[in-house]
Scaffold this motif. Structure first.
Motif, PDB file in Angstrom:
ATOM      1  N   PRO A 268       0.717  -1.129  -0.418  1.00 37.77           N
ATOM      2  CA  PRO A 268       0.574  -0.206   0.107  1.00 37.77           C
ATOM      3  C   PRO A 268       0.707   1.681  -0.630  1.00 37.77           C
ATOM      4  O   PRO A 268       0.127   2.006  -1.017  1.00 37.77           O
ATOM      5  CB  PRO A 268      -0.583   0.026   1.682  1.00 37.77           C
ATOM      6  CG  PRO A 268      -0.468  -1.140   1.990  1.00 37.77           C
ATOM      7  CD  PRO A 268       0.524  -2.003   1.088  1.00 37.77           C
ATOM      8  N   ALA A 269       2.053   1.131   0.823  1.00 42.06           N
ATOM      9  CA  ALA A 269       2.731   2.635   0.726  1.00 42.06           C
ATOM     10  C   ALA A 269       3.223   3.137  -0.740  1.00 42.06           C
ATOM     11  O   ALA A 269       3.750   3.819  -1.158  1.00 42.06           O
ATOM     12  CB  ALA A 269       3.709   2.304   1.463  1.00 42.06           C
ATOM     13  N   LEU A 270       4.255   2.282  -1.286  1.00 42.67           N
ATOM     14  CA  LEU A 270       4.486   1.615  -3.090  1.00 42.67           C
ATOM     15  C   LEU A 270       3.201   2.520  -3.714  1.00 42.67           C
ATOM     16  O   LEU A 270       3.396   3.424  -4.498  1.00 42.67           O
ATOM     17  CB  LEU A 270       4.685   0.671  -3.249  1.00 42.67           C
ATOM     18  CG  LEU A 270       6.069   0.783  -2.996  1.00 42.67           C
ATOM     19  CD1 LEU A 270       6.965  -0.849  -3.755  1.00 42.67           C
ATOM     20  CD2 LEU A 270       7.734   1.808  -2.859  1.00 42.67           C
ATOM     21  N   GLY A 271       1.715   1.786  -3.492  1.00 43.96           N
ATOM     22  CA  GLY A 271       1.009   2.399  -4.317  1.00 43.96           C
ATOM     23  C   GLY A 271       0.808   3.831  -4.119  1.00 43.96           C
ATOM     24  O   GLY A 271       0.542   4.562  -5.029  1.00 43.96           O
ATOM     25  N   ASN A 272      -0.040   3.937  -2.701  1.00 47.75           N
ATOM     26  CA  ASN A 272       0.585   6.223  -1.956  1.00 47.75           C
ATOM     27  C   ASN A 272       1.373   6.475  -3.480  1.00 47.75           C
ATOM     28  O   ASN A 272       1.258   8.104  -3.391  1.00 47.75           O
ATOM     29  CB  ASN A 272       0.675   5.846  -0.796  1.00 47.75           C
ATOM     30  CG  ASN A 272      -0.947   5.491  -0.977  1.00 47.75           C
ATOM     31  OD1 ASN A 272      -2.252   6.395  -1.353  1.00 47.75           O
ATOM     32  ND2 ASN A 272      -1.578   5.695   0.207  1.00 47.75           N
ATOM     33  N   ILE A 273       2.759   5.745  -2.857  1.00 45.42           N
ATOM     34  CA  ILE A 273       3.726   7.055  -3.396  1.00 45.42           C
ATOM     35  C   ILE A 273       3.192   6.849  -5.267  1.00 45.42           C
ATOM     36  O   ILE A 273       4.111   8.403  -5.535  1.00 45.42           O
ATOM     37  CB  ILE A 273       5.223   6.550  -2.879  1.00 45.42           C
ATOM     38  CG1 ILE A 273       5.696   6.510  -1.317  1.00 45.42           C
ATOM     39  CG2 ILE A 273       6.527   6.545  -3.224  1.00 45.42           C
ATOM     40  CD1 ILE A 273       7.053   5.130  -1.144  1.00 45.42           C
ATOM     41  N   PHE A 274       3.156   6.044  -5.943  1.00 47.05           N
ATOM     42  CA  PHE A 274       3.304   6.314  -6.890  1.00 47.05           C
ATOM     43  C   PHE A 274       2.235   6.975  -7.787  1.00 47.05           C
ATOM     44  O   PHE A 274       2.196   7.339  -8.813  1.00 47.05           O
ATOM     45  CB  PHE A 274       3.928   4.733  -8.173  1.00 47.05           C
ATOM     46  CG  PHE A 274       5.620   4.590  -7.825  1.00 47.05           C
ATOM     47  CD1 PHE A 274       6.563   5.391  -8.759  1.00 47.05           C
ATOM     48  CD2 PHE A 274       5.794   3.753  -6.990  1.00 47.05           C
ATOM     49  CE1 PHE A 274       7.619   5.472  -7.770  1.00 47.05           C
ATOM     50  CE2 PHE A 274       7.330   3.418  -6.200  1.00 47.05           C
ATOM     51  CZ  PHE A 274       8.032   3.604  -7.254  1.00 47.05           C
ATOM     52  N   GLY A 275       0.954   6.560  -6.655  1.00 45.97           N
ATOM     53  CA  GLY A 275       0.089   6.598  -7.645  1.00 45.97           C
ATOM     54  C   GLY A 275      -1.063   7.930  -7.054  1.00 45.97           C
ATOM     55  O   GLY A 275      -1.427   8.054  -6.970  1.00 45.97           O
ATOM     56  N   PHE A 276      -0.048   9.064  -6.554  1.00 51.02           N
ATOM     57  CA  PHE A 276      -0.356  10.668  -6.027  1.00 51.02           C
ATOM     58  C   PHE A 276      -1.805   9.973  -5.314  1.00 51.02           C
ATOM     59  O   PHE A 276      -2.156  11.618  -5.381  1.00 51.02           O
ATOM     60  CB  PHE A 276      -1.276  11.176  -7.761  1.00 51.02           C
ATOM     61  CG  PHE A 276      -0.022  11.920  -8.037  1.00 51.02           C
ATOM     62  CD1 PHE A 276       0.281  12.983  -8.218  1.00 51.02           C
ATOM     63  CD2 PHE A 276       0.559  10.118  -9.376  1.00 51.02           C
ATOM     64  CE1 PHE A 276       1.581  12.925  -9.814  1.00 51.02           C
ATOM     65  CE2 PHE A 276       1.414  10.675 -10.302  1.00 51.02           C
ATOM     66  CZ  PHE A 276       1.110  12.147 -10.346  1.00 51.02           C
ATOM     67  N   GLY A 277      -1.721   9.172  -3.951  1.00 51.97           N
ATOM     68  CA  GLY A 277      -1.566   9.529  -2.976  1.00 51.97           C
ATOM     69  C   GLY A 277      -3.597   8.654  -3.053  1.00 51.97           C
ATOM     70  O   GLY A 277      -4.418   8.666  -2.513  1.00 51.97           O
ATOM     71  N   GLN A 278      -3.695   8.869  -4.845  1.00 52.02           N
ATOM     72  CA  GLN A 278      -5.090   7.766  -4.603  1.00 52.02           C
ATOM     73  C   GLN A 278      -5.084   6.292  -6.175  1.00 52.02           C
ATOM     74  O   GLN A 278      -5.810   6.863  -6.941  1.00 52.02           O
ATOM     75  CB  GLN A 278      -5.990   8.784  -5.665  1.00 52.02           C
ATOM     76  CG  GLN A 278      -6.248  10.337  -4.911  1.00 52.02           C
ATOM     77  CD  GLN A 278      -7.281  10.924  -5.363  1.00 52.02           C
ATOM     78  OE1 GLN A 278      -7.584  11.090  -6.195  1.00 52.02           O
ATOM     79  NE2 GLN A 278      -8.255  11.756  -4.402  1.00 52.02           N
ATOM     80  N   PRO A 279      -4.195   5.456  -5.788  1.00 51.04           N
ATOM     81  CA  PRO A 279      -4.158   4.042  -6.104  1.00 51.04           C
ATOM     82  C   PRO A 279      -5.657   3.865  -7.350  1.00 51.04           C
ATOM     83  O   PRO A 279      -5.307   3.110  -7.465  1.00 51.04           O
ATOM     84  CB  PRO A 279      -3.454   3.904  -6.259  1.00 51.04           C
ATOM     85  CG  PRO A 279      -3.595   4.073  -4.292  1.00 51.04           C
ATOM     86  CD  PRO A 279      -3.916   5.278  -4.258  1.00 51.04           C
ATOM     87  N   ASP A 280      -6.431   4.047  -6.049  1.00 50.43           N
ATOM     88  CA  ASP A 280      -7.387   3.080  -6.393  1.00 50.43           C
ATOM     89  C   ASP A 280      -8.547   3.487  -6.952  1.00 50.43           C
ATOM     90  O   ASP A 280      -9.231   3.427  -7.502  1.00 50.43           O
ATOM     91  CB  ASP A 280      -8.747   2.244  -5.254  1.00 50.43           C
ATOM     92  CG  ASP A 280      -6.989   1.546  -4.251  1.00 50.43           C
ATOM     93  OD1 ASP A 280      -6.191   0.969  -5.179  1.00 50.43           O
ATOM     94  OD2 ASP A 280      -7.289   1.609  -3.398  1.00 50.43           O
ATOM     95  N   ALA A 281      -8.385   4.848  -7.255  1.00 52.05           N
ATOM     96  CA  ALA A 281      -8.910   5.797  -8.499  1.00 52.05           C
ATOM     97  C   ALA A 281      -9.361   5.263  -9.606  1.00 52.05           C
ATOM     98  O   ALA A 281      -8.116   4.973  -9.985  1.00 52.05           O
ATOM     99  CB  ALA A 281      -8.819   7.377  -7.970  1.00 52.05           C
ATOM    100  N   GLN A 282     -10.408   5.496 -10.489  1.00 51.76           N
ATOM    101  CA  GLN A 282     -10.376   5.300 -11.966  1.00 51.76           C
ATOM    102  C   GLN A 282      -9.822   5.447 -12.874  1.00 51.76           C
ATOM    103  O   GLN A 282      -9.243   4.633 -13.755  1.00 51.76           O
ATOM    104  CB  GLN A 282     -12.357   5.183 -11.905  1.00 51.76           C
ATOM    105  CG  GLN A 282     -12.758   4.166 -13.425  1.00 51.76           C
ATOM    106  CD  GLN A 282     -14.469   4.873 -13.115  1.00 51.76           C
ATOM    107  OE1 GLN A 282     -14.671   4.925 -12.426  1.00 51.76           O
ATOM    108  NE2 GLN A 282     -14.471   4.179 -14.556  1.00 51.76           N
TER     109      GLN A 282
END
Length: 532
Positions: A268-282
């Motif tokens: 989840p940390a890497l998801g947030n780092i690379f996903g601008f804090g919203q990795p699960d957004a559409q």
């Protein structure tokens, strides 16, 4: 009367485990779901075969609830997490049998306590089942039979309610296994998501605002707590090389003193780092995809052998370079092995390069994160060890702290070398930058008798973050070094470091920007202050 006492003892035994695994009204709901075992034992039965069958069924039924409570209790004690939390689901889906065995080896003390409790409780449950389920030679009074019928009606209502029924251990763990399978399939089939991320990134129309060559190196460590780094004030000299770099490059380096992760585990940390804090957004953007769309050639150089990380992030890069082919916690691949890989990437003639270096850092097992025989902190008692003793930390926690600090000392060497290589390989007229951060922290006897990942203490979220550039966009007198920083906002800061711009870009989450606006993250713990 002995049947009533035996049944009451059985309920009490299950209740003890249920209290450890559940909270609030859920405890009563689960005990109601357990009730058929007790009611079956109390119901008058004359046939010997049926009598023995119900005893066996009641005992198995009881064991199911005991094991459920024990597993939940273990997870709550170690991580404050439920079995169906993203922390646990992600860890299980992204593990293999070997790594699972290594994990059990690391937490065997806690597991042993619960296993012994289960063995003793299982034996007690069998004795109580036999006592409560003695054959009834005489019929119960009508009043007792009526009470049993009312109880059966209440239990039936509980089972008729889906929100209640799904908490039955059999239903819950069946669904849990299905969730794990779905997550594993999702991790193994990320190609479509990566292509969609690249398409969204191109639609963003990003550009690189640099004249000439641009080289950016992003070093992401694993499990580094800044409280154990001497550059952050720790009493042991765990970061002498970085301290030297900070002194020698004072005008070009920036150390953020109040950096925090919002996750206590890697995925989840890497998801947030690379996903601008919203990795699960559409419409989520991926930083590496944005960099590629802007013209950067992207490398992913890793000392991890991890399916989830590879599929979600590494494969977004143009080039993947995995130095470690030994999965699990017992991997002995040292991070220094990546330095040659980094040097080769830096030597590439591509004018715009983004190189991500993903280190094992101080990921458990700590003793495997530094060369054998190079632990200077376990020879004699120093101020840190004395403080741990004063705090009442057991010897095994103090030993883990020594190994952890030795891992940080070796880590300091590796991280400093990545900075030296970046500085030496840059073009004379080009732009170069280097960023170092950790995915999350680590608890090693700071706030509790625990060594490892910890969503239950601030140590699990305290991380370092350092930046260097030959053309820094920051001024130290702006007070940036003391601004609190969130790792789930890192992509905006990294975009600044890479000189990326695009239409509609917001700067309020970029810690280097004058428009930066801090807001506290929602963590599962209470943090007194994010400015320390």
């Amino acid at each position: 009367m002995h049947q009533i006492l035996g049944a009451a003892g059985l309920v009490a035994l299950v209740a003890v485990f249920t209290v450890h695994g559940y909270e609030g009204r859920r405890i009563g709901q689960v005990l109601l779901l357990f009730a058929p075992a007790v009611l079956g034992l109390l119901w008058p039965v004359r046939n010997t075969l049926w009598h023995r069958l119900r005893q066996a069924l009641a005992w198995v039924w009881t064991l199911i609830f005991l094991v459920d409570g024990a597993v939940r209790g273990l997870l709550a004690d170690l991580y404050g997490a439920a079995p169906d939390s993203s922390l646990v689901l992600g860890a299980i889906a992204n593990s293999n049998p070997r790594e699972s065995g290594e994990y059990l080896h690391a937490v065997w003390r806690s597991v042993l306590v619960w296993v012994l409790a289960l063995i003793g409780s299982g034996a007690a449950a069998w004795w109580l089942v036999r006592w409560a389920g003695l054959a009834n030679s005489a019929r119960w009074p009508k009043s007792v039979v009526m009470a049993l019928c009312v109880a059966l009606l209440l239990v039936s209502l509980g089972y008729a309610s889906k929100p209640w029924r799904r908490h039955h251990p059999i239903a819950f763990w069946t669904q849990w296994m299905f969730s794990i399978q779905q997550l594993q399939q999702g991790l193994a089939n990320q190609q479509a998501r990566r292509e969609a991320a690249l398409a969204r990134a191109h639609a963003l129309a990003p550009t690189v605002q640099v004249a000439g060559h641009s080289t950016v190196v992003l070093v992401i460590a694993d499990s580094i707590n800044r409280d154990n780094m001497s550059i952050y004030g720790y009493k042991r000299a765990t970061t002498p090389h970085l301290a030297s770099q900070l002194r020698g490059l004072d005008g070009e380096m920036l150390m953020l003193r109040n950096a925090w992760s919002v996750d206590a585990s890697t995925l989840p940390a890497l998801g947030n780092i690379f996903g601008f804090g919203q990795p699960d957004a559409q419409d989520a953007q991926h930083l590496l995809a944005v960099a590629r769309a802007a013209g950067y050639k992207v490398w992913w150089i890793s000392n991890h052998d991890d399916l989830g990380i590879e599929q979600q992030h590494a494969r977004v890069a143009d080039i993947q370079d995995f130095a470690n082919r030994q999965p699990g916690r017992t991997s002995s691949s040292l991070d220094g092995e990546l330095l040659d890989n980094l040097q080769r990437a830096l030597a590439d003639a591509t004018p715009q390069k983004l190189i991500v270096v993903h280190l094992l850092g101080a990921h458990p097992h700590y003793r495997l994160r530094f060369p054998a025989g190079q632990n200077p902190f376990d020879d004699e008692s120093d101020a840190v060890d004395q403080q741990l003793q004063t705090q009442g930390r057991p010897s095994w926690v103090r030993r883990f702290r020594h190994d952890y600090d030795a891992a940080l000392l070796y880590h300091d060497f590796v991280v400093s070398e990545t900075l030296a290589l970046t500085r030496n390989a840059r073009s004379v007229d080009g732009y170069a930058a280097w960023v170092y951060m950790s995915d999350h922290g680590q608890e090693v006897g700071h706030g509790r008798n625990h060594a490892g990942h910890s969503p239950l203490s601030a140590s699990g979220y305290r991380i370092p973050m350092l930046l260097w550039s030959n053309q820094p966009s920051w001024q130290k007198d702006q007070g940036i070094a003391t601004r609190p920083f969130r790792a789930d906002w890192a992509a905006w800061t990294l975009a600044n470091v890479m000189r990326l711009t695009w239409p509609g870009q917001t700067m309020s989450n970029d810690v280097l920007s004058e428009a930066y606006v801090w807001s506290k993250p929602q963590l599962p713990i209470v943090v007194d202050s994010f400015e320390r």
